[in-house]
Write a protein that holds these residues in place. Structure first.
Motif, mmCIF file in Angstrom:
data_model
loop_
_atom_site.group_PDB
_atom_site.id
_atom_site.type_symbol
_atom_site.label_atom_id
_atom_site.label_comp_id
_atom_site.label_asym_id
_atom_site.label_seq_id
_atom_site.Cartn_x
_atom_site.Cartn_y
_atom_site.Cartn_z
ATOM 1 N N ILE A 167 0.830 -1.067 0.136
ATOM 2 C CA ILE A 167 -0.113 -0.133 0.073
ATOM 3 C C ILE A 167 1.027 1.118 0.116
ATOM 4 O O ILE A 167 0.811 2.133 -0.600
ATOM 5 N N ARG A 212 -3.891 4.124 2.230
ATOM 6 C CA ARG A 212 -4.992 3.640 1.098
ATOM 7 C C ARG A 212 -5.557 4.696 0.388
ATOM 8 O O ARG A 212 -5.745 4.572 -0.691
ATOM 9 N N HIS A 234 -4.744 5.157 -3.555
ATOM 10 C CA HIS A 234 -5.830 5.291 -4.498
ATOM 11 C C HIS A 234 -5.649 6.577 -5.486
ATOM 12 O O HIS A 234 -5.862 6.769 -6.789
ATOM 13 N N HIS A 281 -15.004 4.007 7.326
ATOM 14 C CA HIS A 281 -13.550 3.860 6.526
ATOM 15 C C HIS A 281 -12.390 3.091 7.446
ATOM 16 O O HIS A 281 -11.913 2.456 6.872
ATOM 17 N N LEU A 305 -11.187 -1.520 7.508
ATOM 18 C CA LEU A 305 -10.924 -1.648 6.229
ATOM 19 C C LEU A 305 -11.192 -2.853 5.615
ATOM 20 O O LEU A 305 -11.213 -3.051 4.543
ATOM 21 N N SER A 306 -11.839 -4.010 6.509
ATOM 22 C CA SER A 306 -12.260 -5.131 5.826
ATOM 23 C C SER A 306 -13.608 -5.101 5.180
ATOM 24 O O SER A 306 -14.238 -5.824 4.587
ATOM 25 N N PRO A 320 -16.567 -4.005 2.867
ATOM 26 C CA PRO A 320 -16.747 -3.910 1.509
ATOM 27 C C PRO A 320 -16.989 -2.434 1.126
ATOM 28 O O PRO A 320 -16.197 -1.499 0.286
ATOM 29 N N ALA A 377 -16.392 0.411 3.180
ATOM 30 C CA ALA A 377 -15.170 0.933 3.334
ATOM 31 C C ALA A 377 -14.122 0.966 2.321
ATOM 32 O O ALA A 377 -13.486 2.006 1.857
ATOM 33 N N GLN A 378 -13.734 -0.138 1.764
ATOM 34 C CA GLN A 378 -12.845 -0.069 0.521
ATOM 35 C C GLN A 378 -13.303 0.384 -0.647
ATOM 36 O O GLN A 378 -12.644 1.274 -1.301
ATOM 37 N N TYR A 379 -14.789 0.404 -0.972
ATOM 38 C CA TYR A 379 -15.180 1.109 -1.878
ATOM 39 C C TYR A 379 -14.979 2.599 -1.974
ATOM 40 O O TYR A 379 -14.875 3.442 -2.769
ATOM 41 N N ILE A 416 -12.878 4.488 0.055
ATOM 42 C CA ILE A 416 -11.728 4.710 0.082
ATOM 43 C C ILE A 416 -11.160 4.863 -1.403
ATOM 44 O O ILE A 416 -10.546 6.007 -1.633
ATOM 45 N N ALA A 417 -11.697 4.012 -2.204
ATOM 46 C CA ALA A 417 -11.143 3.793 -3.750
ATOM 47 C C ALA A 417 -11.903 5.041 -4.257
ATOM 48 O O ALA A 417 -11.285 5.831 -5.132
#
Length: 393
Positions: free
Chosen positions: A76, A177, A181, A371, A374-375, A377, A379-381, A383-384
């Motif tokens: 990362i 992260r 991105h 956010h 981190l696990s 989905p 949160a990941q979306y 952050i992206a």
């Protein structure tokens, strides 16, 4: 705590998840955090007993229970400590804080203190994150705090934690992260914390950090200001303060921003059973807004008027011509109503703004600064999406 975990697990399997998108581990984490920070109303100090509060003791307790350091995987990014020497940043207190209202004399006093013999050695600890996505493009020292290419953009991140917790280290996994991105380097500062350093010490530190980056060669228009929760409040306040003096920035990223310190909106009660975030009411001297703004001061109409100032409660700012802004929030967080109001106010002041300049994303079933989980989905979306927004600025 074991009883809380057992009760939560039993409820999950008998009644189902509290919200459809919640996995068991998330519900357990939420309940554990809520239990750890929840304070029963009975026995809370009042304004009648405010003189008995030991804020040094409270600060020591805050340090003991501070947010833990987070890890940044090598795929990362990598990070390195950075020291901002305050004396190296030249600020004219007579002109820098014009228009800051009640904060102007306090900000000027803090600047004069830094310029004194006793204060000239003050430093602001910080951390510089170099994302993995950017490393192949860098021929120079990636940890040199200066532009490594013409027009390089940089993120100035201001962490959350109710102005009493948090650090660059606690938010490293998140900032890394976002930076990865966005393919941008990120500087996160350890600003001074309340109650030992009340308002506007945090705004003063953020102001110095911004001009430190300018001194290092970054154009103000290439600095993205970002923050979560109280850091979102601070990001907004910094942007408003800079605008008073006619300075712009590249853009803003606000994650669950705390933008109104004086109004208790319906979501405070509506989402209390979902969000981990909880706090004593404004009437309590231990309310985080009060320990941030004026610890030990009794609540009054005058104090509430002061706290409604845009540099304290940025929801009340003049947003005409505001820089591009992405706001992300959780549908189930207790301050979602004030976050929605913030976005509405920005839009109302900019009716002719192009589509995509001011974006508000409210994630179903999510809570305050989801956010950090981190696990998840979502949160990941999110952050992206945050990284994509910054990258496109």
């Amino acid at each position: 705590m074991a009883a809380v975990m057992a009760k939560s697990t039993l409820s999950y399997y008998i009644k189902g998840p509290r919200c459809p998108k919640w996995p068991l581990w998330f519900q357990l984490h939420r309940d554990a955090i809520h239990r750890a920070i929840y304070t029963k109303p009975k026995g809370q100090p009042t304004d009648e007993t405010i003189d008995q509060i030991d804020f040094d003791e409270i600060a020591a307790s805050n340090r003991k229970w501070d947010l833990p350091e987070s890890q940044l995987p090598a795929d990362i990014g990598t990070c390195q400590r950075l020291t901002i020497r305050v004396a190296e940043v030249e600020i004219d207190p007579a002109t820098a804080f014009a228009g800051a209202g009640l904060a102007e004399p306090a900000l000027a006093a803090l600047t004069n203190e830094d310029m004194s013999v006793e204060g000239c050695g003050r430093e602001i600890p910080a951390e510089l994150v170099v994302p993995a996505s950017l490393r192949p493009k860098l021929d120079d020292d990636p940890f040199a705090c200066r532009p490594l290419s013409a027009g390089e953009k940089v993120i100035l991140y201001l962490h959350g934690g109710a102005y009493k917790y948090g650090s660059a280290a606690s938010h490293r996994a998140l900032t890394g992260r976002i930076a990865n991105h966005a393919a941008m380097r990120c500087v996160t500062i350890d600003y001074r914390l309340a109650p030992l350093h009340p308002y506007p010490a945090q705004l003063h530190d953020a102001f110095i950090a911004f001009w430190y980056l300018v001194k290092c060669g970054f154009d103000p228009q290439n600095i993205v200001v970002a923050g979560d929760s109280a850091g979102g409040n601070l990001s907004l306040a910094l942007t408003v303060l800079l605008r008073y003096a006619g300075h712009g920035i590249c853009g803003l990223l606000l994650l669950s921003p705390w933008s109104d310190l004086t109004t208790e909106r319906p979501s405070l009660k509506r989402n209390a059973k979902y969000d981990f975030l909880c706090a004593p009411p404004l009437a309590s001297p231990l309310n985080p807004a009060r320990t941030f703004y004026a610890p030990g001061r009794r609540l009054s109409e005058e104090m509430l008027r002061e706290m409604a100032h845009p540099l304290v409660s940025p929801v009340n700012a003049d947003f005409a011509g505001f820089p591009p802004t992405l706001i992300q929030a959780g549908e189930k967080e207790i301050i979602v109503d004030e976050i929605s109001q913030l976005h509405e106010n920005i839009i109302a002041h900019n009716p002719e703004a192009r589509k995509g300049r001011y974006v508000y994303e409210c994630y179903a079933d999510m809570i305050h600064v989801f956010h950090q989980f981190l696990s998840l989905p979502d949160a990941q979306y999110a952050i992206a999406k945050a990284g994509e927004f910054i990258k496109a600025l």
